[in-house]
Enzyme design. Structure first.
Site, short mmCIF file in Angstrom:
data_model
loop_
_atom_site.label_atom_id
_atom_site.label_comp_id
_atom_site.label_asym_id
_atom_site.label_seq_id
_atom_site.Cartn_x
_atom_site.Cartn_y
_atom_site.Cartn_z
N TYR A 76 -4.73 8.11 -6.70
CA TYR A 76 -3.75 7.15 -6.18
C TYR A 76 -4.00 6.82 -4.72
O TYR A 76 -4.01 5.65 -4.32
CB TYR A 76 -2.34 7.71 -6.35
CG TYR A 76 -1.26 6.79 -5.80
CD1 TYR A 76 -0.95 5.59 -6.43
CD2 TYR A 76 -0.57 7.14 -4.63
CE1 TYR A 76 0.03 4.75 -5.91
CE2 TYR A 76 0.41 6.30 -4.12
CZ TYR A 76 0.71 5.11 -4.76
OH TYR A 76 1.67 4.27 -4.24
N SER A 112 0.85 -1.18 0.00
CA SER A 112 0.00 0.00 0.00
C SER A 112 0.89 1.24 0.00
O SER A 112 1.96 1.25 -0.60
CB SER A 112 -0.94 -0.04 1.21
OG SER A 112 -1.80 1.07 1.21
N SER A 113 0.47 2.29 0.70
CA SER A 113 1.22 3.54 0.75
C SER A 113 0.64 4.42 1.85
O SER A 113 -0.55 4.35 2.15
CB SER A 113 1.12 4.27 -0.59
OG SER A 113 1.60 5.60 -0.48
N LYS A 164 -5.00 2.99 -2.91
CA LYS A 164 -4.30 2.33 -1.80
C LYS A 164 -5.21 2.13 -0.59
O LYS A 164 -5.08 1.15 0.14
CB LYS A 164 -3.04 3.11 -1.43
CG LYS A 164 -1.97 3.11 -2.52
CD LYS A 164 -1.60 1.68 -2.93
CE LYS A 164 -0.47 1.63 -3.94
NZ LYS A 164 -0.11 0.24 -4.31
#
Length: 290
Positions: free
Chosen positions: A174, A160-161, A178
């Site tokens: 974006y 993920s982020s 995630k």
């Protein structure tokens, strides 16, 4: 007490000896580092890449891992953004391994990012990012189901982020992809509880091609976050020279790919059996920075 002769003749068992791991987006960056980490622990690997430009990189990686760690690597080209791509990875792996095919570890690493303001987001861009970052892992998970272990020994890690939770400007799409991946992580952890652990890892900036390709504008937005990230303080005697030279502009350093791979590798070992449905921070403390 073990004699020197006995010690020399004893083979040290590695944590993932004989396991089979699939890494998407394995040709470079975080994916290549994860491949290196899992191979060092004894896992055989299925290395997925997408574009023809990554073919030689993946071949070189495979040769290096096989020579250094004595593992076997299978290379499969497939586009995680197409409906057929994820399924084709498992079809080709099944053809290679036959009836003995069992997938012990799945790393959903392949992903894309395009930073756009609210006004500039398009349906095309939305579909592109969600197809690769969200639909791709879901389709691959569906294809993997018949081949996962049934004894809780399986390991699934989704990359993920911190963008899923930090609200960085320019990341409407974006960051959303995630967040969706993290939501699927929790659902899969419950649905697959008797078969595998399922976790996500959420890096911040990482020294990869993706980080190098971000705009000055976006890096300017990130600077206050990096400055307040405990692990991002530059160490002039240790850190790469390009990061040291860039300290004033960036506010600190991004992660090295091995620092992310180490957390992923830990989650793939038997020691991580009691960790599932979690978003495990691998961002130097950025998640708590602001």
């Amino acid at each position: 007490m073990v004699s020197a002769q006995e010690g020399e003749g004893r083979k040290v068992s590695r944590a993932l000896e004989g396991k089979l791991a699939l890494i998407t987006g394995a040709s470079r960056g975080i994916g290549a580092a994860i491949s290196q980490n899992l191979a060092s622990k004894g896992a055989n690997l299925i290395l997925n890449y997408t574009s023809e430009s990554s073919a030689q990189k993946t071949k070189d990686l495979s040769k290096s891992l096989e020579g250094e760690h004595g593992v076997q690597c299978l290379i499969i080209q497939a586009d995680m953004g197409s409906p057929e791509g994820p399924v084709s990875i498992i079809t080709k792996a099944k053809e290679q391994y036959g009836d003995a095919f069992k997938l012990d570890i799945l790393i959903n690493n392949a992903g894309v990012s395009r930073n756009l303001s609210i006004a500039n987001c398009t349906i095309e861009d939305f579909n592109w990012q969600y197809q690769i970052n969200v639909l791709g892992p879901l389709l691959l998970m569906q294809a993997c189901l018949p081949y996962l272990p049934h004894d809780r020994s399986g390991r699934i890690v989704n990359i993920s982020s911190v963008s899923s939770s930090e609200g960085f400007p320019l990341q409407s799409v974006y960051g959303g992809t995630k967040a969706a991946l993290e939501a699927m992580t929790r659902t899969w952890a419950r649905e697959l509880s008797e078969r595998a652990t399922v976790n996500a890892v959420n890096p911040g900036p990482v020294k990869t091609d993706m980080w190098g390709g971000t705009s000055e504008e976006f890096q300017g937005y990130l600077r206050p976050f990096i400055q307040k990230t405990p692990g991002s303080k530059i160490r002039k005697d240790i850190d790469d020279k390009d990061l040291v030279d860039d300290e004033e502009r960036a506010g600190g350093r991004p992660a090295y790919v091995g620092e992310i791979a180490g957390v992923v590798g830990m989650l793939c070992t038997p020691d991580a059996l009691w960790t599932t449905g979690q978003v495990v921070c691998a961002n130097g403390g950025m998640r708590m920075a602001i």
